[in-house]
Enzyme design. Structure first.
Site: not given
Ligand code: RIB
Ligand code: CA
Length: 318
Positions: A241
């Site tokens: 992500h």
């Molecule tokens: O939902 C994904 C996010 O939440 C990313 O930034 C992961 O590192 C967690 O922080």
């Protein structure tokens, strides 16, 4: 081409680690520093992780400033079940040689943005607590912030921590609302976008085959990170992500999205943390966010990502 000056606010997290390494390896960016926040893990852990990551990269001179140890109003929500006990499980990390830099993250953000000769881009990869506090502490920073690019939220994809909310926004919805309401250009990289950009299947083996410490660490982290998501979603590979968010800053041509009004639910019994995206502009509210909803070439995105990771000098070379 002049480099884009960036500050990375982060809660490492394996996907944060990839995002940080990608930003450090990308010639287009000048990383002024990292600021850490309580999120995936507690603040001490996310800060130590950030130091280990910059030293792995051979960029130990990049300062890491510790920030908020909790959200503005709510309790912290660490997720070791996703990221492991260290938060960056999957690799046998060398201890960090250096601790965090002097000074709170919020002071570093305010001082650096006000002083920089060119507008600074903020890359926000965890709960947005530090950014909200910086905007409250010194609203004038808005005049020298080029753009805020954050990983967070979900609309067409729903949530990943509740049916309605993605993790980063759910942990500190009030902070996200402050950021979205600050009148600063914002690009959101939500689950709508990241779920369209999964890493190649077995990418971990491809990375490890490169043989360097950086690439073997990345392969190990990828292998650990994708197991939870694949079991939850029944997929073969998962999106990194936060690294996708840095990719969206570096290579916007690979992404689709729309400028539209976006707000955050902070009081819903079932919907707290929901990013409410006025995709059809029915509210008449101002367009305050470029909401990315897709990636049309994930293979190219991860190819470019790997190329940038391969640029990193590696431990001790700084
Ligand atoms: O939902 C994904 C996010 O939440 C990313 O930034 C992961 O590192 C967690 O922080
Ligand atoms: Ca993160």
């Amino acid at each position: 081409m002049p480099k884009t000056p960036v500050i990375i606010d982060t809660d490492p997290g394996q996907d944060d680690a990839f995002a940080i390494l990608l930003a450090l390896g990308a010639p287009e960016l000048e990383v002024l520093g990292l600021t850490t926040v309580a999120g995936n893990m507690g603040l001490a852990q996310t800060t130590d992780n950030a130091r280990r990551i910059v030293e792995l990269a051979g960029r130990g001179a990049v300062p890491v400033h510790a920030g908020s140890d909790r959200p503005l109003l709510r309790a912290p929500r660490p997720v070791p079940e996703i990221h492991g006990e260290t938060g960056i499980d999957g690799w046998d990390w060398a201890l960090a040689k250096q601790g965090p830099a002097e000074g709170h993250a919020v002071d570093f953000i305010v001082r650096s943005v006000l002083a920089h000769p060119a507008p600074v881009t903020l890359i926000v990869l965890g709960p947005q607590t530090n950014i909200a506090l910086a905007l409250r502490r010194e609203p004038r920073i808005a005049d020298n912030i080029a753009r805020i690019v954050f990983m967070g939220g979900g609309y067409f994809e729903g949530g990943n921590m509740s049916p309605a909310a993605e993790y980063n926004i759910l942990v500190d919805p009030e902070a996200a609302r402050i950021v979205l309401g600050a009148g600063i250009p914002v690009t959101a990289v939500p689950l709508d976008c990241t779920h369209a950009a999964p890493a190649p299947v077995n990418w971990s083996a491809e990375l490890e085959a490169e043989g360097t410490e950086v690439m073997r660490a990345c392969g190990g982290m990828m292998r650990f990170f994708e197991r939870y998501g694949n079991a939850k979603y029944g997929t073969q590979s998962r999106p990194l992500h936060d690294a996708v968010a840095v990719g969206a800053l570096l290579w916007p041509e690979l992404f689709t999205g729309r400028l539209c009004p976006v707000d955050v639910e902070c009081a819903g019994e079932l919907t707290t943390g929901m990013t409410v995206v006025d995709w059809l502009r029915q509210t008449g509210k101002p367009d305050n966010c470029l909401w990315l909803n897709g990636c049309h070439d994930p293979a190219e995105l991860y190819r470019r990502m790997k190329t940038a990771l391969m640029q990193l000098p590696g431990r001790g070379r700084d």
